[in-house]
Design a protein around this motif. Structure first.
Motif, PDB file in Angstrom:
ATOM      1  N   TYR A  55       8.831 -10.593   3.064  1.00 40.26           N
ATOM      2  CA  TYR A  55       7.696 -10.488   3.982  1.00 40.26           C
ATOM      3  C   TYR A  55       6.798 -11.707   3.826  1.00 40.26           C
ATOM      4  O   TYR A  55       6.651 -12.249   2.729  1.00 40.26           O
ATOM      5  CB  TYR A  55       6.866  -9.239   3.681  1.00 40.26           C
ATOM      6  CG  TYR A  55       7.580  -7.934   3.916  1.00 40.26           C
ATOM      7  CD1 TYR A  55       8.129  -7.629   5.154  1.00 40.26           C
ATOM      8  CD2 TYR A  55       7.692  -6.998   2.905  1.00 40.26           C
ATOM      9  CE1 TYR A  55       8.773  -6.424   5.371  1.00 40.26           C
ATOM     10  CE2 TYR A  55       8.335  -5.791   3.113  1.00 40.26           C
ATOM     11  CZ  TYR A  55       8.869  -5.515   4.352  1.00 40.26           C
ATOM     12  OH  TYR A  55       9.506  -4.318   4.560  1.00 40.26           O
ATOM     13  N   ASP A  56       6.188 -12.129   4.916  1.00 36.67           N
ATOM     14  CA  ASP A  56       5.164 -13.159   4.858  1.00 36.67           C
ATOM     15  C   ASP A  56       3.950 -12.542   4.161  1.00 36.67           C
ATOM     16  O   ASP A  56       3.472 -11.483   4.575  1.00 36.67           O
ATOM     17  CB  ASP A  56       4.805 -13.610   6.284  1.00 36.67           C
ATOM     18  CG  ASP A  56       3.663 -14.584   6.277  1.00 36.67           C
ATOM     19  OD1 ASP A  56       3.903 -15.781   6.077  1.00 36.67           O
ATOM     20  OD2 ASP A  56       2.506 -14.129   6.468  1.00 36.67           O
ATOM     21  N   SER A  57       3.462 -13.161   3.103  1.00 39.83           N
ATOM     22  CA  SER A  57       2.414 -12.543   2.281  1.00 39.83           C
ATOM     23  C   SER A  57       1.130 -12.300   3.069  1.00 39.83           C
ATOM     24  O   SER A  57       0.467 -11.271   2.883  1.00 39.83           O
ATOM     25  CB  SER A  57       2.143 -13.382   1.032  1.00 39.83           C
ATOM     26  OG  SER A  57       1.755 -14.688   1.390  1.00 39.83           O
ATOM     27  N   THR A  58       0.769 -13.211   3.956  1.00 42.86           N
ATOM     28  CA  THR A  58      -0.446 -13.033   4.763  1.00 42.86           C
ATOM     29  C   THR A  58      -0.277 -11.860   5.724  1.00 42.86           C
ATOM     30  O   THR A  58      -1.178 -11.023   5.865  1.00 42.86           O
ATOM     31  CB  THR A  58      -0.766 -14.322   5.542  1.00 42.86           C
ATOM     32  OG1 THR A  58      -0.889 -15.394   4.605  1.00 42.86           O
ATOM     33  CG2 THR A  58      -2.044 -14.184   6.342  1.00 42.86           C
ATOM     34  N   GLU A  59       0.874 -11.799   6.382  1.00 44.90           N
ATOM     35  CA  GLU A  59       1.162 -10.706   7.316  1.00 44.90           C
ATOM     36  C   GLU A  59       1.171  -9.361   6.572  1.00 44.90           C
ATOM     37  O   GLU A  59       0.621  -8.369   7.066  1.00 44.90           O
ATOM     38  CB  GLU A  59       2.517 -10.956   7.993  1.00 44.90           C
ATOM     39  CG  GLU A  59       2.895  -9.933   9.034  1.00 44.90           C
ATOM     40  CD  GLU A  59       4.277 -10.186   9.642  1.00 44.90           C
ATOM     41  OE1 GLU A  59       4.441  -9.844  10.822  1.00 44.90           O
ATOM     42  OE2 GLU A  59       5.187 -10.683   8.941  1.00 44.90           O
ATOM     43  N   LEU A  60       1.761  -9.329   5.386  1.00 44.94           N
ATOM     44  CA  LEU A  60       1.829  -8.100   4.610  1.00 44.94           C
ATOM     45  C   LEU A  60       0.440  -7.642   4.165  1.00 44.94           C
ATOM     46  O   LEU A  60       0.117  -6.452   4.245  1.00 44.94           O
ATOM     47  CB  LEU A  60       2.743  -8.293   3.392  1.00 44.94           C
ATOM     48  CG  LEU A  60       3.065  -7.049   2.583  1.00 44.94           C
ATOM     49  CD1 LEU A  60       3.803  -6.013   3.431  1.00 44.94           C
ATOM     50  CD2 LEU A  60       3.898  -7.419   1.359  1.00 44.94           C
ATOM     51  N   LEU A  61      -0.398  -8.571   3.722  1.00 44.72           N
ATOM     52  CA  LEU A  61      -1.754  -8.228   3.315  1.00 44.72           C
ATOM     53  C   LEU A  61      -2.536  -7.634   4.489  1.00 44.72           C
ATOM     54  O   LEU A  61      -3.222  -6.617   4.341  1.00 44.72           O
ATOM     55  CB  LEU A  61      -2.477  -9.453   2.754  1.00 44.72           C
ATOM     56  CG  LEU A  61      -3.931  -9.234   2.331  1.00 44.72           C
ATOM     57  CD1 LEU A  61      -4.021  -8.176   1.237  1.00 44.72           C
ATOM     58  CD2 LEU A  61      -4.552 -10.539   1.877  1.00 44.72           C
ATOM     59  N   GLU A  62      -2.418  -8.241   5.657  1.00 41.51           N
ATOM     60  CA  GLU A  62      -3.111  -7.726   6.845  1.00 41.51           C
ATOM     61  C   GLU A  62      -2.618  -6.324   7.200  1.00 41.51           C
ATOM     62  O   GLU A  62      -3.408  -5.453   7.563  1.00 41.51           O
ATOM     63  CB  GLU A  62      -2.931  -8.676   8.034  1.00 41.51           C
ATOM     64  CG  GLU A  62      -3.753  -9.930   7.932  1.00 41.51           C
ATOM     65  CD  GLU A  62      -5.245  -9.675   7.710  1.00 41.51           C
ATOM     66  OE1 GLU A  62      -5.832  -8.850   8.436  1.00 41.51           O
ATOM     67  OE2 GLU A  62      -5.822 -10.281   6.789  1.00 41.51           O
TER      68      GLU A  62
END
Length: 142
Positions: A55-62
């Motif tokens: 997963y893209d870490s920024t996308e996952l955090l959001e």
């Protein structure tokens, strides 16, 4: 047992076929503690790989911020295998960090992104132990 709607099943399969030959990944969210896969979320495979997903870490955090705000949790965590059967690899097992989730694997090895059936299987993965479970597809969740 995993019970999902036909629309969710179709969305997961379509994503797996569309991203072939790379692995597709995503989640289906539901209200905390409900075991109801209601909100389909297609994720980007940041690895862009036919043998691994990340997963893209920024996308996952959001996404986790949205889940916390909405009282949701991952009910289904899915990804595809493009050249092997729909069974968790050692890497998949090692990364499985949601003991309450259903881990769905879709194998596109037989038909790729062309018409034709896929192998669609679900597992529970807890403390490194893999248990396959039945999948029931219903017209809509009750």
């Amino acid at each position: 047992m995993l019970t999902i709607s036909q629309a969710t099943y179709d969305a997961i399969v379509a994503h797996a076929k569309r991203d072939h030959p790379d692995e597709a990944c995503g989640m289906v969210l539901g209200p905390e503690g409900s075991d109801r896969p209601e909100r389909f979320v297609e994720m980007v495979n940041a690895a862009g790989s036919p043998t691994f997903y990340e997963y893209d870490s920024t996308e996952l955090l959001e996404l986790y911020k949205q889940m916390w705000a909405n009282g949701e949790e991952p009910v289904v965590i899915y990804h595809s295998h493009t050249a092997t059967e729909a069974y968790p690899s050692r890497t998949d097992i090692g990364l499985a960090s949601e003991p309450g989730a259903h881990y769905v694997l879709v194998s596109t090895r037989e038909h790729g992104n062309n018409e034709g059936p896929v192998e669609f299987r679900s597992y529970r993965i807890v403390d490194g132990e893999v248990t396959e479970e039945e999948v029931t597809v219903v017209p809509a969740l009750p």
